[in-house]
Design a protein around this motif. Structure first.
Motif, short mmCIF file in Angstrom:
data_model
loop_
_atom_site.label_atom_id
_atom_site.label_comp_id
_atom_site.label_asym_id
_atom_site.label_seq_id
_atom_site.Cartn_x
_atom_site.Cartn_y
_atom_site.Cartn_z
N UNK A 197 49.69 40.75 46.92
CA UNK A 197 49.28 41.12 45.55
C UNK A 197 49.46 39.96 44.59
N UNK A 198 48.69 39.98 43.51
CA UNK A 198 48.78 38.92 42.51
C UNK A 198 49.14 39.52 41.16
N UNK A 199 49.80 38.71 40.33
CA UNK A 199 50.13 39.11 38.97
C UNK A 199 49.62 38.03 38.02
N UNK A 200 49.38 38.45 36.80
CA UNK A 200 48.85 37.54 35.77
C UNK A 200 50.02 37.03 34.96
N UNK A 201 50.31 35.76 35.10
CA UNK A 201 51.52 35.18 34.54
C UNK A 201 51.15 34.01 33.62
N UNK A 202 51.27 34.24 32.30
CA UNK A 202 50.96 33.18 31.35
C UNK A 202 49.58 32.58 31.52
N UNK A 203 48.57 33.45 31.65
CA UNK A 203 47.17 33.03 31.81
C UNK A 203 46.91 32.32 33.13
N UNK A 204 47.76 32.56 34.10
CA UNK A 204 47.55 32.02 35.45
C UNK A 204 47.81 33.15 36.46
N UNK A 205 47.09 33.13 37.56
CA UNK A 205 47.30 34.11 38.62
C UNK A 205 48.32 33.56 39.62
N UNK A 206 49.32 34.39 39.92
CA UNK A 206 50.36 34.01 40.89
C UNK A 206 50.42 35.05 42.00
N UNK A 207 50.64 34.58 43.21
CA UNK A 207 50.76 35.47 44.36
C UNK A 207 52.21 35.90 44.54
N UNK A 208 52.43 37.20 44.71
CA UNK A 208 53.78 37.73 44.92
C UNK A 208 54.16 37.52 46.38
N UNK A 209 55.18 36.73 46.61
CA UNK A 209 55.61 36.42 47.98
C UNK A 209 56.89 37.15 48.37
N UNK A 210 57.58 37.76 47.42
CA UNK A 210 58.82 38.44 47.74
C UNK A 210 59.28 39.35 46.62
N UNK A 211 60.14 40.30 46.96
CA UNK A 211 60.73 41.22 45.99
C UNK A 211 62.22 41.31 46.27
N UNK A 212 63.02 41.18 45.22
CA UNK A 212 64.46 41.21 45.36
C UNK A 212 65.00 42.64 45.38
N UNK A 213 66.07 42.84 46.12
CA UNK A 213 66.87 44.04 45.96
C UNK A 213 67.73 43.85 44.71
N UNK A 214 68.31 44.90 44.14
CA UNK A 214 69.16 44.73 42.96
C UNK A 214 70.25 43.69 43.18
N UNK A 215 70.40 42.78 42.23
CA UNK A 215 71.40 41.70 42.32
C UNK A 215 72.58 42.08 41.45
N UNK A 216 73.70 42.44 42.07
CA UNK A 216 74.87 42.92 41.33
C UNK A 216 75.48 41.85 40.45
N UNK A 217 75.49 40.60 40.91
CA UNK A 217 76.14 39.53 40.15
C UNK A 217 75.27 38.99 39.02
N UNK A 218 74.00 39.30 39.01
CA UNK A 218 73.11 38.83 37.94
C UNK A 218 72.06 39.90 37.67
N UNK A 219 72.43 40.99 36.98
CA UNK A 219 71.48 42.09 36.76
C UNK A 219 70.23 41.68 35.99
N UNK A 220 70.30 40.58 35.21
CA UNK A 220 69.14 40.16 34.45
C UNK A 220 67.98 39.73 35.35
N UNK A 221 68.28 39.40 36.60
CA UNK A 221 67.21 39.00 37.52
C UNK A 221 66.37 40.19 37.97
N UNK A 222 66.87 41.40 37.79
CA UNK A 222 66.10 42.58 38.19
C UNK A 222 64.83 42.74 37.36
#
Length: 305
Positions: free
Chosen positions: A84-109
């Motif tokens: 899948x692709x997402x529109x990021x700052x007027x550019x198309x980017x391919x999604x290569x991975x998805x994180x599980x919840x990060x307990x030590x850095x919740x802002x990354x979720x």
């Protein structure tokens, strides 16, 4: 675990937004951010992937993005099998991975992570990180925390805010542990109340079935047969209550997890332990009524007919 300075990962927030398509109004950001990151970030934070792969030195040079757990949910992406692709700052980017919840850095979720080289090419990133993650030995944590300000900004170390996510995680685990103990205590009380209820029901049953007990004894049943009958009834009552409780508990767990968007996990060992505890309590509760029924003499019991 100590790391060399070249292996210390950092992130930087970019003034761009991420959308599922280029047709979504710019104001509907979903609270998501775009961050530049290093390939070493996942190992430093003990993070795990829900699907796909993390950025590496090769992927960091291309329009590839790794989504945080919440970001993937907001964007409606469940896996990366179809690229899948997402529109990021007027550019198309391919999604290569998805994180599980990060307990030590919740802002990354809530973040979409891209590599520094592609961020420089597409968004003019100049290599100025906004957050640096350092992993140190436990016994040297205080010492390292005291040096980070001067290392990050020697001229104005007071402008550097140093935090220890491990402390927040420890506090949260303590609260979770306390809640678990409380729930286990409530479960024990419920089992005790259930056991008392089974015992009361069987004691009344013995009194109401004195004639039946006397007739069985007169026809040749031994005290062991009578006691085994009432003990079996108490075990069946405990098992029935245990099955009902386990089923209701599993259904409630799945309902709560689904409503909050959590991943549901009900260990089979927990369900088995609950059922075993209910059967054990039922058996213990039935001992006294079974002994009382077994001690009834046939003549005294038959007088109630």
């Amino acid at each position: 675990m100590a790391r060399s300075p070249g292996e210390i990962p950092a992130t930087a927030t970019l003034p761009v937004r991420v959308y599922r398509t280029d047709l979504i109004p710019s104001g509907r950001t979903g609270g998501l951010s775009v961050r530049v990151t290093d390939p070493q970030l996942l190992a430093t934070l003990d993070g795990t992937l829900r699907d796909g792969r993390f950025l590496d030195p090769a992927l960091a040079r291309w329009p590839a993005v790794v989504l945080g757990n919440y970001a993937a949910t907001v964007l409606g992406i469940r896996d990366v099998a179809d690229r899948p692709r997402v529109y990021l700052g007027e550019h198309w980017y391919t999604v290569v991975g998805m994180l599980a919840p990060v307990d030590l850095a919740p802002e990354l979720d809530t973040a979409a992570l891209i590599g520094a080289p592609i961020a420089t090419a597409d968004f003019g990133y100049r290599g100025n990180p906004t957050r640096i993650f350092v992993r140190a030995r436990t016994e040297r944590t205080d010492e390292v925390a005291g040096l980070l300000g001067r290392a990050a900004n020697p001229e104005h170390p007071e402008e550097v805010a140093v935090s220890r996510p491990s402390e927040a995680l420890t506090a949260r685990l303590a609260v979770t542990g306390g809640t678990t103990v409380l729930l286990l205590g409530l479960g024990a009380v419920a089992l005790l109340v259930g056991g008392i209820g089974i015992a009361n029901v069987l004691v009344i049953s013995v009194l109401e079935r004195r004639g039946e007990i006397g007739l069985r004894r007169a026809l040749g049943a031994t005290r062991g047969h009578v006691g085994a009958q009432f003990l079996a009834e108490s075990l069946l009552l405990g098992a029935a209550g245990g099955v009902t409780g386990v089923v209701l508990g599993v259904l409630f767990t799945y309902a709560m997890a689904t409503a909050r968007g959590w991943q549901t996990l009900v260990p089979a060992s927990a369900a088995g332990a609950g059922l075993a505890a209910a059967v054990l309590i039922g058996g213990c509760a039935g001992l006294y009524p079974a002994l009382r029924a077994a001690r009834l003499s046939p003549t005294d019991a038959l007088r109630t007919l």
